[in-house]
Design an enzyme around this catalytic site. Structure first.
Site, mmCIF file in Angstrom:
data_model
loop_
_atom_site.group_PDB
_atom_site.id
_atom_site.type_symbol
_atom_site.label_atom_id
_atom_site.label_comp_id
_atom_site.label_asym_id
_atom_site.label_seq_id
_atom_site.Cartn_x
_atom_site.Cartn_y
_atom_site.Cartn_z
ATOM 1 N N ASP A 143 0.860 -1.184 0.000
ATOM 2 C CA ASP A 143 0.000 0.000 0.000
ATOM 3 C C ASP A 143 0.898 1.236 0.000
ATOM 4 O O ASP A 143 1.724 1.406 0.899
ATOM 5 C CB ASP A 143 -0.851 -0.032 1.271
ATOM 6 C CG ASP A 143 -2.077 0.856 1.159
ATOM 7 O OD1 ASP A 143 -3.135 0.450 1.653
ATOM 8 O OD2 ASP A 143 -1.956 1.962 0.604
ATOM 9 N N ASP A 184 -3.178 2.610 -6.105
ATOM 10 C CA ASP A 184 -2.105 2.719 -5.114
ATOM 11 C C ASP A 184 -1.863 1.458 -4.291
ATOM 12 O O ASP A 184 -1.159 1.515 -3.298
ATOM 13 C CB ASP A 184 -2.373 3.903 -4.183
ATOM 14 C CG ASP A 184 -3.461 3.602 -3.174
ATOM 15 O OD1 ASP A 184 -4.333 2.777 -3.482
ATOM 16 O OD2 ASP A 184 -3.431 4.190 -2.090
ATOM 17 N N GLU A 185 -2.448 0.331 -4.685
ATOM 18 C CA GLU A 185 -2.134 -0.880 -3.930
ATOM 19 C C GLU A 185 -2.149 -2.126 -4.817
ATOM 20 O O GLU A 185 -2.815 -2.158 -5.854
ATOM 21 C CB GLU A 185 -3.040 -1.051 -2.718
ATOM 22 C CG GLU A 185 -4.511 -0.962 -2.977
ATOM 23 C CD GLU A 185 -5.292 -1.113 -1.675
ATOM 24 O OE1 GLU A 185 -5.442 -2.260 -1.217
ATOM 25 O OE2 GLU A 185 -5.737 -0.097 -1.122
#
Length: 385
Positions: A10, A125-126
């Site tokens: 993350d 974003d992960e």
DNA sequence: GCAAATGTCGCCGTTTGA
DNA sequence: CGGATCAAACGGCGACAT
């Protein structure tokens, strides 16, 4: 089946951190990222930059991210920008720049892929990473991956490594920012069970509230309940899933490729619009949404067979309608007509705050649909004629 | 007088096909 | 000719996620 080794990575305060790369003078300050035209920074003749403050904001937007300094002031993503302005009037406010975030997203994912290729995309974003067949000690791998991400982007991230996606997702959040958390099955009672049930990905506000009403606050308390009790309370599917999740068991594979199921565009108006009084304005917005969706479809090379609309009334109630087309399309006018038909099926007696248009039942535009079986006449066994 | 945008999935009642 | 049945598809919508 031996234990797998799954990582969840993350990025730390992703949008805000990308902005700090280009405005390094903001490091250490409370900074929030908000939608729309939050004032663009303005560069003065002497080269210094002036930034908008939260207190300057007027509108109905929400924040998408905030730096850890801003979070310390009580600000978080999803919070109304006006509300955040009351908590931290002097905090810097920047507009979103999705192109920049997409760019850094590609960079960090490519950097990870060079070390471990089995990656599942979970948004900008992960990612999940299957490390089962990757050589090396878990702590070592986590350090290598973080170093690679930083070298490629200048950004930090947090990583959890455990036997499955559920636990890794929880763990990547335990030491943030810039953290590593590695956990084995034997540590579930000590490290996972004390956490609130809401830490489980899949237990949202509704389920969290219902669990609280049953006196269940921690994952351990959930784990202590009979499966049958949870099934009775939450239904067969969700109840059983809750039981498994609390034990830390999760067999979902890391899925390395997927096709989109729907493509949509929606917009919240500056002010609530009335279906009759503001008919022209609404019509123009509606058409523009259809054109944007059509553009997205064409750019991405998809056609859709189901057109849907979504609208939100001034009281925040949301309704949707959809309809099947005779043939898949990516044409704005066709979408507009079908969406207009959907709109007729919805009560238009009060003001609207949002309108959206969606295409689903997607297929690739290139591959000429093999003709549908069209011989209805031939098979009507109920018709003796 | 406020709480964005985009997407996935599951449940459930209704419709349709056989 | 009508009724009963069952499964799949459809349509609406809520919950959840980033």
């Amino acid at each position: 089946m031996p234990d797998r080794r799954i990582a969840h990575l993350d990025m730390d305060a992703f949008y805000a951190s990308v902005e700090l790369l280009r405005y390094p003078e903001l490091r250490g300050l409370p900074v929030a990222i908000g939608g729309r035209r939050a004032g663009q920074p303005e560069t003065l003749p002497d080269g210094t930059r002036r930034f908008a403050r939260l207190k300057d904001y007027v509108g109905r937007g929400v924040l998408t991210t905030a730096t850890y300094e801003a979070r310390a002031l009580g600000i978080h993503s999803g919070m109304g920008t006006m509300k955040a302005a009351q908590l931290a009037p002097e905090a810097i406010l920047l507009p979103v720049d999705f192109d920049a975030y997409r760019h850094y997203s590609r960079l960090f994912k490519a950097a990870v892929a060079a070390i471990a290729p089995r990656i599942e995309d979970r948004g900008i974003d992960e990612i999940y990473i299957d490390l089962t067949d990757v050589e090396g000690d878990s702590l070592d791998l986590a350090r290598r991956i973080k170093a690679a991400v930083f070298a490629a982007t200048g950004l930090t991230c947090s990583i959890g490594i455990t036997p499955n996606k559920l636990l890794s997702k929880i763990c990547s959040d335990l030491r943030k920012p810039d953290g590593i958390t590695i956990l084995g099955r034997d540590e579930i009672p000590a490290r996972i069970w004390p956490l609130p049930v809401r830490k489980i990905n899949g237990i949202g506000p509704k389920a969290g509230e219902k669990l609280a009403a049953l006196g269940i606050h921690t994952i351990g308390e959930l784990a202590a309940r009979e499966r049958d009790f949870l099934v009775a309370q939450f239904g067969r599917g969700y109840g059983a899933w809750l039981h498994d999740a609390a034990q830390g068991s999760d067999e979902r594979p890391v899925v390395t490729s997927s096709e989109p199921k729907s493509i949509s565009r929606e917009t919240t108006f500056e002010r609530d619009l009335h279906p009759r009084q503001d008919r022209a304005e609404l019509g123009a917005i509606f058409t523009a949404l259809c054109e944007r969706v059509a553009g997205d479809l064409q750019r991405k090379g998809y056609v859709g067979r189901k057109v849907g609309i979504k609208l939100r009334y001034d009281d925040f109630r949301t309704v949707t309608r959809d309809a099947r087309l005779p043939a898949p399309t990516d044409d704005a006018a066709t979408i507009r007509r079908a969406a207009g038909e959907c709109l007729k099926r919805v009560p238009l007696d009060r003001r609207l705050r949002l309108l959206g248009v969606r295409l689903s039942a997607l297929s690739r535009a290139g591959a000429r649909e093999e003709r549908q079986e069209v011989s209805p006449q031939a098979e009507l066994p109920l018709d003796p004629a």
